[in-house]
Motif scaffolding. Structure first.
Motif, PDB file in Angstrom:
ATOM      1  N   GLU A   1     -35.714  -1.053   6.072  1.00  0.00           N
ATOM      2  CA  GLU A   1     -37.018  -0.446   6.311  1.00  0.00           C
ATOM      3  C   GLU A   1     -37.589   0.040   4.985  1.00  0.00           C
ATOM      4  O   GLU A   1     -36.863   0.566   4.141  1.00  0.00           O
ATOM      5  N   SER A   2     -38.887  -0.133   4.829  1.00  0.00           N
ATOM      6  CA  SER A   2     -39.581   0.328   3.626  1.00  0.00           C
ATOM      7  C   SER A   2     -40.880   0.995   4.071  1.00  0.00           C
ATOM      8  O   SER A   2     -41.747   0.352   4.647  1.00  0.00           O
ATOM      9  N   THR A   3     -40.985   2.298   3.815  1.00  0.00           N
ATOM     10  CA  THR A   3     -42.162   3.057   4.208  1.00  0.00           C
ATOM     11  C   THR A   3     -42.778   3.710   2.975  1.00  0.00           C
ATOM     12  O   THR A   3     -42.090   4.392   2.223  1.00  0.00           O
ATOM     13  N   GLY A   4     -44.057   3.487   2.777  1.00  0.00           N
ATOM     14  CA  GLY A   4     -44.773   4.090   1.652  1.00  0.00           C
ATOM     15  C   GLY A   4     -44.629   3.278   0.383  1.00  0.00           C
ATOM     16  O   GLY A   4     -43.670   2.535   0.209  1.00  0.00           O
ATOM     17  N   ASP A   5     -45.613   3.422  -0.475  1.00  0.00           N
ATOM     18  CA  ASP A   5     -45.609   2.717  -1.755  1.00  0.00           C
ATOM     19  C   ASP A   5     -44.801   3.489  -2.786  1.00  0.00           C
ATOM     20  O   ASP A   5     -44.913   4.715  -2.881  1.00  0.00           O
TER      21      ASP A   5
ATOM     22  N   GLY B   1     -44.344  13.277   3.363  1.00  0.00           N
ATOM     23  CA  GLY B   1     -45.246  12.194   3.002  1.00  0.00           C
ATOM     24  C   GLY B   1     -44.755  11.275   1.902  1.00  0.00           C
ATOM     25  O   GLY B   1     -45.491  10.417   1.435  1.00  0.00           O
ATOM     26  N   LYS B   2     -43.533  11.430   1.482  1.00  0.00           N
ATOM     27  CA  LYS B   2     -42.997  10.622   0.383  1.00  0.00           C
ATOM     28  C   LYS B   2     -42.437   9.295   0.917  1.00  0.00           C
ATOM     29  O   LYS B   2     -41.987   9.214   2.044  1.00  0.00           O
ATOM     30  N   PRO B   3     -42.435   8.262   0.071  1.00  0.00           N
ATOM     31  CA  PRO B   3     -41.892   6.975   0.510  1.00  0.00           C
ATOM     32  C   PRO B   3     -40.380   7.040   0.717  1.00  0.00           C
ATOM     33  O   PRO B   3     -39.694   7.854   0.098  1.00  0.00           O
TER      34      PRO B   3
END
Length: 160
Positions: free
Chosen positions: A141-145, A28-30
């Motif tokens: 790509e950038s996923t999560g804050d 669940g980490k960015p």
């Protein structure tokens, strides 16, 4: 951060950097996927990773082959070696990405800030020919804050 076009016949390395906890867990980490030229230095890669998470590039760091316990690493690269401090590993400024990331799937722990110990697992996920019209490094790509690098100043008991 300085960006540059790829050199003639230079490959682009796609590196996925995932924020981990201190035990190497990433659930669940960015994460960020970065495209960098193969002859980019590990110093440049470190700067690209920290920038992609909106962190200031203001601390020492290293890359280590033991993801869960960096102090037990047998291979590594450290900024300490470049700044004249004691280090058992090579420096990051003269080491190229293609030297450390020499095969698809290789992973390194990127440890940023030895005080707060930000742990990122950096993994080479693919290599492709460069696009001559693109300046690198590039966040693909950038996923999560990203979490705040220094936390909330209101949480500090001194108020600073």
């Amino acid at each position: 951060m300085k960006k540059r076009k790829a050199k003639e016949e230079e490959s682009i390395y796609f590196i996925k950097a995932t924020l981990n906890d201190l035990f190497g867990r990433a659930g669940g980490k960015p994460h960020r996927t970065l495209a960098v030229p193969e002859t980019f230095s590990l110093y440049g890669l470190a700067e690209a990773i920290t920038n992609s998470f909106d962190f200031y590039f203001d601390h020492c760091f290293g890359f280590y082959n033991n993801i869960k316990r960096w102090t037990n690493s047998t291979e590594g690269y450290e900024l300490f070696a470049d700044i004249g401090e004691e280090s058992r590993f090579k420096g990051v400024k003269r080491t190229k990405v293609n030297e450390a990331f020499d095969k698809i799937g290789i992973k390194w722990l990127f440890l940023f800030d030895y005080g707060d110990e930000w742990h990122f697992v950096a993994e080479l996920i693919k290599v492709e020919p460069a696009n001559e019209d693109v300046s690198y490094p590039l966040v693909i790509e950038s996923t999560g804050d990203a979490p705040p690098q220094y936390g909330d100043p209101e949480d500090d008991e001194d108020g600073f």
